[in-house]
Enzyme design. Structure first.
Site, PDB file in Angstrom:
ATOM      1  N   TYR A  96       0.789  -1.048   0.107  1.00 13.73           N
ATOM      2  CA  TYR A  96      -0.079   0.028  -0.214  1.00 13.73           C
ATOM      3  C   TYR A  96       0.934   1.076   0.057  1.00 13.73           C
ATOM      4  O   TYR A  96       0.769   2.193  -1.188  1.00 13.73           O
ATOM      5  CB  TYR A  96      -0.553  -0.070   1.704  1.00 13.73           C
ATOM      6  CG  TYR A  96      -1.502   0.823   1.402  1.00 13.73           C
ATOM      7  CD1 TYR A  96      -3.516   0.790   1.377  1.00 13.73           C
ATOM      8  CD2 TYR A  96      -1.509   1.594   2.124  1.00 13.73           C
ATOM      9  CE1 TYR A  96      -4.328   1.596   1.138  1.00 13.73           C
ATOM     10  CE2 TYR A  96      -2.682   3.409   2.429  1.00 13.73           C
ATOM     11  CZ  TYR A  96      -4.215   3.362   1.590  1.00 13.73           C
ATOM     12  OH  TYR A  96      -4.561   3.610   1.951  1.00 13.73           O
ATOM     13  N   LYS A 141       0.782   3.247  -2.897  1.00 14.45           N
ATOM     14  CA  LYS A 141       0.542   5.614  -2.474  1.00 14.45           C
ATOM     15  C   LYS A 141       2.282   6.554  -2.777  1.00 14.45           C
ATOM     16  O   LYS A 141       1.302   7.348  -3.576  1.00 14.45           O
ATOM     17  CB  LYS A 141      -0.501   5.249  -0.665  1.00 14.45           C
ATOM     18  CG  LYS A 141      -1.825   4.354  -0.988  1.00 14.45           C
ATOM     19  CD  LYS A 141      -3.295   5.369  -2.157  1.00 14.45           C
ATOM     20  CE  LYS A 141      -4.384   4.316  -1.405  1.00 14.45           C
ATOM     21  NZ  LYS A 141      -4.956   5.213  -2.179  1.00 14.45           N
TER      22      LYS A 141
END
Ligand code: CAA
Length: 240
Positions: free
Chosen positions: A147, A151
């Protein structure tokens, strides 16, 4: 005529708040969702905002879906890339599938949605692309190698594309929410969540509306001089 805004993952969580705030600000809003038919139907019933089902991880589905939205509502002038998933695990336990699913949705999804809309925005000499990244793309997070990488990628994508869009009247910005009171954060084990909240100087989780207000500002005609920017909205948890 009001501008058309398309919000991915726009029927739940932060996305739902963004869809509603844009509608309130006068936009014609379309919201995408990937799986939860029931939540999407309820959202449309309650708000009157049209929902469309496809996965942002699938390029062809994005191109087809966008064509359908544009046929229904007109050219999309504001794109909010909000759809995102978590597959948290410490790296030594992380599977290739957990890595790939998060990359496909949280990073490639942003490409898949922006790419088909880009030529039209260039032609019309107007566009707003607003990407929703995360505090964890800025600071990293234990259990989120996938993640955090995706991101952080969204932030790099934003900075590159902002330079390409500038002359064509297209702004590209990214918002990094901190921990917001949504299902995604509530899925974090309670003890871990409590310890995270203790590190937020304002002493609480954020509200989805805290992020929605940033989106409405960046989408506005008045924000035309702001591009390539990272807006951090995290209650002071990480000072980027
Ligand atoms: N720093 C250092 N060590 C940590 C740690 C941390 N932050 N978190 C856990 N550990 C340690 C544990 O203490 C444990 O150590 P011991 O074995 O010595 O006791 C070890 O790591 C393994 O921990 P677990 O047994 O808990 O491992 P697990 O596989 O069950 O789960 C996890 C690990 C899934 C990462 C879990 O800790 C977790 O869910 N953490 C939260 C991750 C997070 O913040 N996700 C954000 C979701 S919300 C979101 O993503 C939205 C947004 O943009 C902000």
């Amino acid at each position: 005529m009001s501008r058309v805004a398309l919000v991915t993952g726009g029927s739940r969580g932060i996305g739902a708040a963004i869809s509603m705030a844009l509608k309130e600000a006068g936009y014609t809003v379309a919201a995408t969702y990937a799986g939860n038919d029931e939540a999407a139907a309820k959202f449309t019933e309650e708000t009157g905002i049209k929902t469309y089902k496809w996965s942002v991880a699938d390029y062809d589905a994005c191109a087809d879906g966008i064509a359908k939205v544009e046929a229904d509502l007109g050219p999309v002038e504001v794109l909010v890339n909000n759809a995102g998933i978590t597959r948290d695990a410490p790296f030594h336990k992380m599977s290739r599938e957990q890595w790939q699913e998060v990359m496909d949705t949280n990073l490639s999804g942003v490409f898949n949605m922006t790419h088909p809309l880009w030529p039209g925005m260039r032609e019309r000499k107007f566009g707003r692309v607003i990407n929703i990244s995360s505090i964890n793309g800025q600071k990293g997070q234990f259990g989120q190698a996938n993640y955090s990488a995706a991101k952080a990628g969204d932030i790099g994508f934003t900075k590159a594309l902002a330079q390409e869009g500038a002359r064509a009247g297209i702004t590209v910005n990214v918002i990094c929410p901190g921990y917001i009171a949504t299902e995604m954060v509530m899925a974090v084990p309670e003890k871990v969540r409590e310890s995270i909240i203790s590190t937020i100087p304002v002493g609480r989780l954020g509200e989805p509306e805290d992020i929605a207000r940033c989106v409405v500002f960046l989408a506005s005609d008045e924000a035309g001089f702001i591009t390539g920017s990272t807006i951090t909205a995290n209650g002071g948890q990480y000072l980027a």
